[in-house]
Design a protein around this motif. Structure first.
Motif, PDB file in Angstrom:
ATOM      1  N   ILE A 137       0.832  -1.204   0.000  1.00 30.82           N
ATOM      2  CA  ILE A 137       0.000   0.000   0.000  1.00 30.82           C
ATOM      3  C   ILE A 137       0.870   1.260   0.000  1.00 30.82           C
ATOM      4  N   ILE A 138       1.902   1.253   0.828  1.00 32.22           N
ATOM      5  CA  ILE A 138       2.779   2.425   0.918  1.00 32.22           C
ATOM      6  C   ILE A 138       3.531   2.653  -0.393  1.00 32.22           C
ATOM      7  N   ALA A 142       5.448   5.845  -4.508  1.00 26.50           N
ATOM      8  CA  ALA A 142       6.470   5.823  -5.560  1.00 26.50           C
ATOM      9  C   ALA A 142       5.875   5.306  -6.869  1.00 26.50           C
ATOM     10  N   THR A 143       4.722   5.806  -7.224  1.00 23.83           N
ATOM     11  CA  THR A 143       4.006   5.444  -8.473  1.00 23.83           C
ATOM     12  C   THR A 143       3.939   3.932  -8.644  1.00 23.83           C
ATOM     13  N   ASP A 144       4.601   3.367  -9.686  1.00 28.58           N
ATOM     14  CA  ASP A 144       4.442   1.949 -10.008  1.00 28.58           C
ATOM     15  C   ASP A 144       5.540   1.064  -9.424  1.00 28.58           C
ATOM     16  N   ALA A 145       6.262   1.570  -8.425  1.00 34.23           N
ATOM     17  CA  ALA A 145       7.379   0.810  -7.875  1.00 34.23           C
ATOM     18  C   ALA A 145       6.931  -0.525  -7.288  1.00 34.23           C
ATOM     19  N   GLY A 146       5.727  -0.564  -6.730  1.00 35.31           N
ATOM     20  CA  GLY A 146       5.253  -1.792  -6.103  1.00 35.31           C
ATOM     21  C   GLY A 146       5.189  -2.972  -7.055  1.00 35.31           C
ATOM     22  N   TYR A 147       4.852  -2.702  -8.316  1.00 33.51           N
ATOM     23  CA  TYR A 147       4.715  -3.783  -9.286  1.00 33.51           C
ATOM     24  C   TYR A 147       6.049  -4.452  -9.600  1.00 33.51           C
ATOM     25  N   VAL A 148       7.124  -3.671  -9.590  1.00 34.26           N
ATOM     26  CA  VAL A 148       8.415  -4.221 -10.010  1.00 34.26           C
ATOM     27  C   VAL A 148       9.334  -4.540  -8.840  1.00 34.26           C
ATOM     28  N   VAL A 149       8.967  -4.128  -7.630  1.00 31.56           N
ATOM     29  CA  VAL A 149       9.814  -4.409  -6.472  1.00 31.56           C
ATOM     30  C   VAL A 149       9.069  -5.231  -5.428  1.00 31.56           C
ATOM     31  N   VAL A 150       7.944  -4.725  -4.937  1.00 30.45           N
ATOM     32  CA  VAL A 150       7.254  -5.350  -3.810  1.00 30.45           C
ATOM     33  C   VAL A 150       6.678  -6.718  -4.166  1.00 30.45           C
ATOM     34  N   ILE A 151       5.990  -6.820  -5.308  1.00 31.09           N
ATOM     35  CA  ILE A 151       5.310  -8.076  -5.648  1.00 31.09           C
ATOM     36  C   ILE A 151       6.293  -9.229  -5.831  1.00 31.09           C
ATOM     37  N   PRO A 152       7.346  -9.098  -6.650  1.00 30.56           N
ATOM     38  CA  PRO A 152       8.272 -10.234  -6.781  1.00 30.56           C
ATOM     39  C   PRO A 152       9.009 -10.554  -5.485  1.00 30.56           C
ATOM     40  N   LEU A 153       9.373  -9.534  -4.695  1.00 26.93           N
ATOM     41  CA  LEU A 153      10.067  -9.794  -3.436  1.00 26.93           C
ATOM     42  C   LEU A 153       9.159 -10.507  -2.437  1.00 26.93           C
TER      43      LEU A 153
END
Length: 516
Positions: A137-138, A142-153
């Motif tokens: 959620i946080i 950073a716009t779309d950072a969650g898709y390329v960092v949070v989800i795979p991690l």
């Protein structure tokens, strides 16, 4: 009172429904071919509807919507001349590839591996799921950072502790995308939506002003039910089902072993982390002066036009690359610059399938936009809701479900609100409902169905993340995984708004529930 047998029967029924959705969905073609077929369908439908006159007014042009014939000689010629540009200008492609170059260095050097070990030491096992959701959620900041960092991690973290990695991916995906319009921290989405809301409201009241943070308190409070819902569904519904139906062959997963960090690795990790921290602090110190070039013309750091917001993806690349290189050289994982380049190459190799899907997705999105079919669906749907002449509460709920439906076809948050807002905001103002409340309702529908539509640009990327652990994952599997989250978010988040409204808690700064 529900008995254990009744609960098990209900759970079994849900499982059978989801299994059926998965089987049907997985019979669909590969996502790349699905986008190609949808593009051809848009061509044919546009040709058929181009001769039909519609009364619906496009709020962007104040003229009747016209469906453009994509099978005309002019349109086909334009399609061919723009094909390469359409692909290279496809926004999610650049976001994913640039960010993954930096993440690839950090991953293959071992920096991320060691960071996860340390994180797992301080995170109680029972709180792993909500921690992943909250970080997702946080990440909207950073716009779309969650898709390329949070989800795979999240997948890596769950796999590391012996939990099902797809459950981690689903929890993070639900937090990043399903909870897209909720956040403790103001982000670029707030002024973006406010600008469209204000222009729509000024159709009725030219002097009205809408605060950019008019939904901040509601968006922050929404993080509570969203986190609890995703936490429950992940641990109690999805993961038990995945453990039965999609077992992971650990020997086939290309992830480094997670043994205890050696003294050398810990020393390298501490130095690399300090380098990363110094880079972050050094960069953001540049944002402090009011004359900073990272601010927009109005001095804001969080608007979408601010250079800081437009630099988020390059910053992800830099902030992962620097500690990755330091860690790699200190541990011996990198000996020459060629090793660093090889790490980036491995990262890109894993993205090959996504690049192919992105090509066809870009062509479909461009065709759908050029046809004007999305505008027709959105405006006609809003007009239909207006014609029903329902009570204020029912109208707000109907608006949420309408937006959720339109979201299956028009992914862009700003594009949907630009189309629907000029119809719904003035309509609700006539029912004494403020633009602030209308925007809050819009945010719920705009988020909840993101995670079940293959037309969302990052959806194929999440499929690729899943295939890292279970090779036969398809569109149907991901939809069946995310459907309970989508339905729960839509219903419980809507209920949260109605309760919030009835109690009279403030929606945000300078906001109200009523107009007039």
């Amino acid at each position: 009172m529900t008995t254990n047998n009744e609960t098990a029967e209900q759970s079994g029924l849900l499982g059978r429904v989801l299994d059926k959705i998965e089987r049907v969905g997985n019979k669909l073609p590969d996502p790349a071919m699905l986008f190609l077929m949808l593009m051809f369908a848009v061509w044919v439908i546009s040709a058929f509807l181009s001769s039909v006159s519609f009364d619906a007014i496009d709020p962007r042009t104040d003229s009747p919507i016209v469906v453009n014939n994509l099978l005309s000689a002019t349109a086909l010629t334009q399609f061919l001349t723009d094909m390469v540009k359409t692909f290279t200008m496809f926004a999610p492609l650049g976001v994913v590839l640039v960010a993954m170059l930096g993440v690839g260095i950090a991953e293959h050097s071992g920096f991320i591996n060691t960071a996860l070990k340390q994180m797992l030491k301080v995170t109680p096992a029972k709180l792993l799921t909500p921690a992943v959701v909250v970080v997702g959620i946080i990440s909207h900041t950073a716009t779309d950072a969650g898709y390329v960092v949070v989800i795979p991690l999240a997948g890596v973290i769950f796999f590391t502790v012996g939990r099902h990695p797809l459950a981690g991916i689903a929890a993070a995906f639900a937090g990043v995308s399903g909870g897209f319009c909720a956040n403790f921290i103001p982000s670029g989405i707030d002024p973006l939506l406010q600008s469209f809301t204000q222009s729509a409201a000024q159709i009725v009241d030219p002097d009205i002003q809408v605060n950019p943070l008019n939904n901040w308190f509601f968006a922050a409070s929404s993080c509570i039910p969203i986190t609890l819902v995703i936490w429950y569904l992940t641990d109690k519904v999805l993961e038990p089902r995945l453990n039965k139906s999609h077992k992971v062959n650990k020997d086939e997963v290309d992830l480094p072993a997670m043994e205890e960090a050696t003294p050398q690795e810990m020393k390298a990790f501490k130095v690399a982390s300090l380098v990363m921290l110094a880079a972050v602090v050094g960069f953001f110190s540049l944002t402090v002066p009011e004359t900073s070039t990272l601010r927009d013309a109005n001095g804001s750091l969080t608007s979408f036009s601010a250079p800081l917001m437009q630099s988020i993806v390059p910053l992800i690349f830099i902030f992962f690359m620097l500690p990755g290189i330091v860690y790699g050289y200190m541990t011996g994982a990198f000996k020459t610059s060629a090793d660093v380049v090889q790490a980036m190459s491995k990262s890109m190799a894993g993205m090959s399938h996504y690049i192919v899907m992105a090509f066809f997705c870009a062509q479909f999105v461009a065709a759908f936009s050029a046809s004007n079919l999305g505008a027709l669906i959105a405006v006609e749907g809003a007009g239909g809701l207006k014609a029903l002449n329902l009570s204020a509460e029912v109208t707000v709920v109907g608006m949420i479900f309408l937006v959720g439906f339109v979201n299956l076809f028009v992914g862009s948050s700003s594009a949907k609100w630009a189309l629907i807002g000029p119809v719904l905001v003035p309509m609700l103002m006539q029912l004494n409902i403020s633009p602030d409340l209308s925007q809050a309702a819009y945010r719920i529908g705009d988020s909840s169905s993101n995670i079940i539509t293959p037309l969302m640009p990052y959806f194929p990327l999440v499929v690729v993340y899943c295939q890292r652990y279970v090779k036969n994952i398809g569109i149907g599997t991901l939809i069946s995984m995310m459907l309970p989250f989508s339905l729960a978010l839509l219903s419980i988040w809507t209920t949260w708004l109605l309760v919030y409204w009835s109690v009279g808690l403030p929606l945000g700064l300078g906001a109200s529930y009523t107009y007039g």
